[in-house]
Scaffold this active site. Sequence first.
Site, mmCIF file in Angstrom:
data_model
loop_
_atom_site.group_PDB
_atom_site.id
_atom_site.type_symbol
_atom_site.label_atom_id
_atom_site.label_comp_id
_atom_site.label_asym_id
_atom_site.label_seq_id
_atom_site.Cartn_x
_atom_site.Cartn_y
_atom_site.Cartn_z
ATOM 1 N N LYS A 9 -5.370 8.269 -8.872
ATOM 2 C CA LYS A 9 -5.225 9.505 -8.095
ATOM 3 C C LYS A 9 -6.603 10.130 -7.825
ATOM 4 O O LYS A 9 -7.607 9.720 -8.431
ATOM 5 C CB LYS A 9 -4.315 10.469 -8.858
ATOM 6 C CG LYS A 9 -2.904 9.910 -9.116
ATOM 7 C CD LYS A 9 -2.023 10.968 -9.766
ATOM 8 C CE LYS A 9 -0.659 10.411 -10.107
ATOM 9 N NZ LYS A 9 0.256 11.480 -10.599
ATOM 10 N N TYR A 49 6.515 10.286 -2.870
ATOM 11 C CA TYR A 49 7.096 11.207 -3.844
ATOM 12 C C TYR A 49 8.455 11.752 -3.401
ATOM 13 O O TYR A 49 8.877 12.808 -3.882
ATOM 14 C CB TYR A 49 6.103 12.343 -4.133
ATOM 15 C CG TYR A 49 4.982 11.940 -5.060
ATOM 16 C CD1 TYR A 49 5.245 11.399 -6.324
ATOM 17 C CD2 TYR A 49 3.646 12.106 -4.692
ATOM 18 C CE1 TYR A 49 4.216 11.035 -7.180
ATOM 19 C CE2 TYR A 49 2.616 11.743 -5.547
ATOM 20 C CZ TYR A 49 2.910 11.216 -6.803
ATOM 21 O OH TYR A 49 1.887 10.864 -7.657
ATOM 22 N N ARG A 85 3.141 1.105 -17.505
ATOM 23 C CA ARG A 85 3.658 2.452 -17.818
ATOM 24 C C ARG A 85 3.239 2.849 -19.237
ATOM 25 O O ARG A 85 2.822 3.979 -19.482
ATOM 26 C CB ARG A 85 5.194 2.490 -17.716
ATOM 27 C CG ARG A 85 5.749 2.426 -16.319
ATOM 28 C CD ARG A 85 5.546 3.681 -15.509
ATOM 29 N NE ARG A 85 6.127 4.870 -16.074
ATOM 30 C CZ ARG A 85 6.182 6.043 -15.430
ATOM 31 N NH1 ARG A 85 5.685 6.166 -14.193
ATOM 32 N NH2 ARG A 85 6.699 7.097 -16.003
ATOM 33 N N ARG A 102 -3.774 8.368 -19.854
ATOM 34 C CA ARG A 102 -3.600 9.827 -19.823
ATOM 35 C C ARG A 102 -3.960 10.445 -21.168
ATOM 36 O O ARG A 102 -4.573 11.513 -21.223
ATOM 37 C CB ARG A 102 -2.166 10.163 -19.415
ATOM 38 C CG ARG A 102 -1.885 9.858 -17.940
ATOM 39 C CD ARG A 102 -0.403 9.969 -17.614
ATOM 40 N NE ARG A 102 -0.136 9.785 -16.189
ATOM 41 C CZ ARG A 102 1.081 9.697 -15.677
ATOM 42 N NH1 ARG A 102 2.140 9.759 -16.459
ATOM 43 N NH2 ARG A 102 1.245 9.548 -14.365
ATOM 44 N N ASN A 112 -3.363 13.747 -13.485
ATOM 45 C CA ASN A 112 -3.167 12.841 -14.621
ATOM 46 C C ASN A 112 -3.628 11.403 -14.332
ATOM 47 O O ASN A 112 -3.059 10.443 -14.827
ATOM 48 C CB ASN A 112 -1.713 12.900 -15.105
ATOM 49 C CG ASN A 112 -0.728 12.578 -13.999
ATOM 50 O OD1 ASN A 112 -1.125 12.178 -12.910
ATOM 51 N ND2 ASN A 112 0.544 12.749 -14.274
ATOM 52 N N HIS A 115 -0.977 6.783 -11.222
ATOM 53 C CA HIS A 115 0.457 6.619 -10.935
ATOM 54 C C HIS A 115 0.838 5.170 -11.214
ATOM 55 O O HIS A 115 0.062 4.262 -10.929
ATOM 56 C CB HIS A 115 0.768 6.931 -9.467
ATOM 57 C CG HIS A 115 2.129 6.428 -9.053
ATOM 58 N ND1 HIS A 115 3.271 7.155 -9.265
ATOM 59 C CD2 HIS A 115 2.530 5.233 -8.524
ATOM 60 C CE1 HIS A 115 4.317 6.430 -8.861
ATOM 61 N NE2 HIS A 115 3.898 5.265 -8.408
ATOM 62 N N GLU A 126 7.475 0.935 -3.374
ATOM 63 C CA GLU A 126 6.117 1.483 -3.320
ATOM 64 C C GLU A 126 5.103 0.434 -2.836
ATOM 65 O O GLU A 126 4.207 0.763 -2.052
ATOM 66 C CB GLU A 126 5.740 2.046 -4.697
ATOM 67 C CG GLU A 126 6.547 3.300 -5.025
ATOM 68 C CD GLU A 126 6.384 3.800 -6.452
ATOM 69 O OE1 GLU A 126 5.599 3.220 -7.226
ATOM 70 O OE2 GLU A 126 7.067 4.793 -6.790
HETATM 71 P P1 IDP Z 1 5.053 9.906 -13.765
HETATM 72 O O1 IDP Z 1 3.805 9.991 -12.899
HETATM 73 O O2 IDP Z 1 4.707 9.832 -15.214
HETATM 74 O O3 IDP Z 1 6.000 8.819 -13.320
HETATM 75 P P2 IDP Z 1 6.953 11.790 -12.596
HETATM 76 O O4 IDP Z 1 7.970 12.552 -13.367
HETATM 77 O O5 IDP Z 1 7.421 10.654 -11.734
HETATM 78 O O6 IDP Z 1 5.826 11.291 -13.612
HETATM 79 O O7 IDP Z 1 6.185 12.858 -11.693
HETATM 80 C C1 IDP Z 1 5.330 12.421 -10.672
HETATM 81 C C2 IDP Z 1 4.057 13.214 -10.713
HETATM 82 O O8 IDP Z 1 4.348 14.574 -10.424
HETATM 83 C C3 IDP Z 1 3.357 13.248 -12.074
HETATM 84 O O9 IDP Z 1 2.516 12.146 -12.298
HETATM 85 C C4 IDP Z 1 2.555 14.525 -11.965
HETATM 86 O O10 IDP Z 1 1.364 14.286 -11.213
HETATM 87 C C5 IDP Z 1 3.468 15.407 -11.160
HETATM 88 N N1 IDP Z 1 4.283 16.279 -12.008
HETATM 89 C C6 IDP Z 1 5.335 15.915 -12.766
HETATM 90 N N2 IDP Z 1 5.858 16.968 -13.416
HETATM 91 C C7 IDP Z 1 5.118 18.036 -13.037
HETATM 92 C C8 IDP Z 1 5.173 19.440 -13.358
HETATM 93 O O11 IDP Z 1 6.004 19.914 -14.107
HETATM 94 N N3 IDP Z 1 4.216 20.226 -12.762
HETATM 95 C C9 IDP Z 1 3.274 19.727 -11.900
HETATM 96 N N4 IDP Z 1 3.190 18.419 -11.579
HETATM 97 C C10 IDP Z 1 4.105 17.597 -12.137
HETATM 98 MG MG MG Z 2 7.101 8.619 -11.554
#
Ligand code: IDP
Ligand code: MG
Length: 138
Positions: A9, A49, A85, A102, A112, A115, A126
Amino acid sequence: MERTYIMIKPDGVDRKLVGEVIRRFETRGLKLVGLKMLVPSREIAEKHYEVHRERPFFAELVDFITSGPVVAMAWEGNQAITLTRKMMGATKPEDALPGTIRGDYTTSISANIVHGSDAPETAAVELKLWFADNELLP
Ligand code: IDP
Ligand code: MG
């Protein structure tokens, strides 16, 4: 053999962690089968997303991922989705263990670093979204 979509990212690129992320997956034994750098359009970011469209942080998420260059990658290997993951670490900073990307490099839930596709179905969607067939190794 499995393929997965991994993306460094904008915060990861900005913090010069591109080499570090690639090194971790390469030394684990995964094979890089696609790689490019781009600034994502809003269109591709919103598609990527899509499952989060109704979440309160959706707008912030799209703004963030389109804010600068990302490194889009395809990785191949045995259990590639699960392995990457686990190596990425959990979404919640408090759950991202030391030793994960992370867990070693961020305390933020949004910025973070990385992805990674979370299942074979999302990996297929994707990879298709981010890469043309001729941009991936056969
Ligand atoms: P992941 O990246 O670990 O798969 P997901 O739940 O798919 O997590 O969420 C996608 C992305 O959305 C996360 O990587 C993060 O950048 C962002 N995100 C997830 N939850 C939050 C939140 O509560 N606040 C702000 N950003 C969030
Ligand atoms: Mg995800």
